[in-house]
Every structure is written in C-alpha cells, then in structure tokens.
Design a protein around this motif. Sequence first.
Motif, PDB file in Angstrom:
ATOM      1  N   ARG A  32       0.829  -1.207   0.000  1.00  0.00           N
ATOM      2  CA  ARG A  32       0.000   0.000   0.000  1.00  0.00           C
ATOM      3  C   ARG A  32       0.865   1.259   0.000  1.00  0.00           C
ATOM      4  NH1 ARG A  32      -5.468   0.992   3.363  1.00  0.00           N
ATOM      5  NH2 ARG A  32      -5.824   3.113   2.675  1.00  0.00           N
ATOM      6  N   ASP A  36       0.800   4.143  -2.829  1.00  0.00           N
ATOM      7  CA  ASP A  36       0.565   5.554  -2.515  1.00  0.00           C
ATOM      8  C   ASP A  36       1.652   6.457  -3.092  1.00  0.00           C
ATOM      9  OD1 ASP A  36      -1.851   5.356  -1.147  1.00  0.00           O
ATOM     10  OD2 ASP A  36      -0.871   5.017   0.790  1.00  0.00           O
ATOM     11  N   THR A  40      -0.614   7.527  -7.551  1.00  0.00           N
ATOM     12  CA  THR A  40      -1.381   8.441  -6.700  1.00  0.00           C
ATOM     13  C   THR A  40      -2.826   8.640  -7.152  1.00  0.00           C
ATOM     14  OG1 THR A  40      -0.575  10.332  -7.965  1.00  0.00           O
ATOM     15  CG2 THR A  40       0.673   9.707  -5.982  1.00  0.00           C
ATOM     16  N   ARG A 114      -7.629   1.919  -0.604  1.00  0.00           N
ATOM     17  CA  ARG A 114      -6.505   2.851  -0.584  1.00  0.00           C
ATOM     18  C   ARG A 114      -6.914   4.213  -1.134  1.00  0.00           C
ATOM     19  NH1 ARG A 114      -2.697   4.621  -4.268  1.00  0.00           N
ATOM     20  NH2 ARG A 114      -3.363   3.163  -5.864  1.00  0.00           N
ATOM     21  N   LEU A 115      -7.787   4.202  -2.123  1.00  0.00           N
ATOM     22  CA  LEU A 115      -8.107   5.442  -2.820  1.00  0.00           C
ATOM     23  C   LEU A 115      -9.513   5.339  -3.409  1.00  0.00           C
ATOM     24  CD1 LEU A 115      -6.901   8.119  -4.007  1.00  0.00           C
ATOM     25  CD2 LEU A 115      -6.081   6.762  -5.922  1.00  0.00           C
TER      26      LEU A 115
END
Length: 118
Positions: A32, A36, A40, A114-115
Amino acid sequence: MTFRLTDRTKRRLFLIAVTALVVATIADGSRRFVADLIWTDDAAPWEKVTAVYYPDTQKQTDIRISDARFDDVAECRAHIGELSSENGDPDLKKGRYECAIGFYRDGTGEGSYRLIVR
C-alpha cells in the motif's frame, strides 16, 4: 580522470533503484505504501478497482457495486458509462459513481480502500 555516466546508464541505474525499492517494500508487506507513492490517482499493477454506481443521488440506498475486477480507473469508468447508459442517464445528470481502488485488510480483519476516485 573523470568518470561520466551515459544517459542510458543513468536510466538503467534509476530503473534498478526503483525496482529494488519496490521489491524490498513489497517483501516487507508495504504494498500500500508503494502504491501511494507511485500510483497516486490510479491502481497499482497488483490492485483491483471496484465500481460503485448510484443511479439516482436522491435514492442513496440504491447502490450497485461491482466485483473488484477492473485493472484501472479507465476500465471502471467505462463500466460506469455502460451502467449509466443502460439506466437512461449517460451523462450522469441524476446519478454518480466512485471507483474504489486497492482494498487492504488491517490486523482486525477489517479493511479499507486505498483510494476513492470520483
């Protein structure tokens, strides 16, 4: 005597360094963290994307969630485009969507994405 690196050698050394960082971090369980840093706004190569579609923003309980099967945000958005067209809202005037990237479990058995890309 001066030692100079060619542009090709510099590129190779850079790629070797990045690859070593990624391998070391993945081996350490920090996938992760690497995602990141490098990816992005999209999915890392090992991540999957889940499409979340709300056909009508006035009806928040009507949610359509896909399996985590898309390789990137572009595939997720294409899927949402198909769903919204089938629902008579190709321009997403009534509905909205999210592309949830990379689900990671924590130590408690829970987890999070994560996003989220809208």
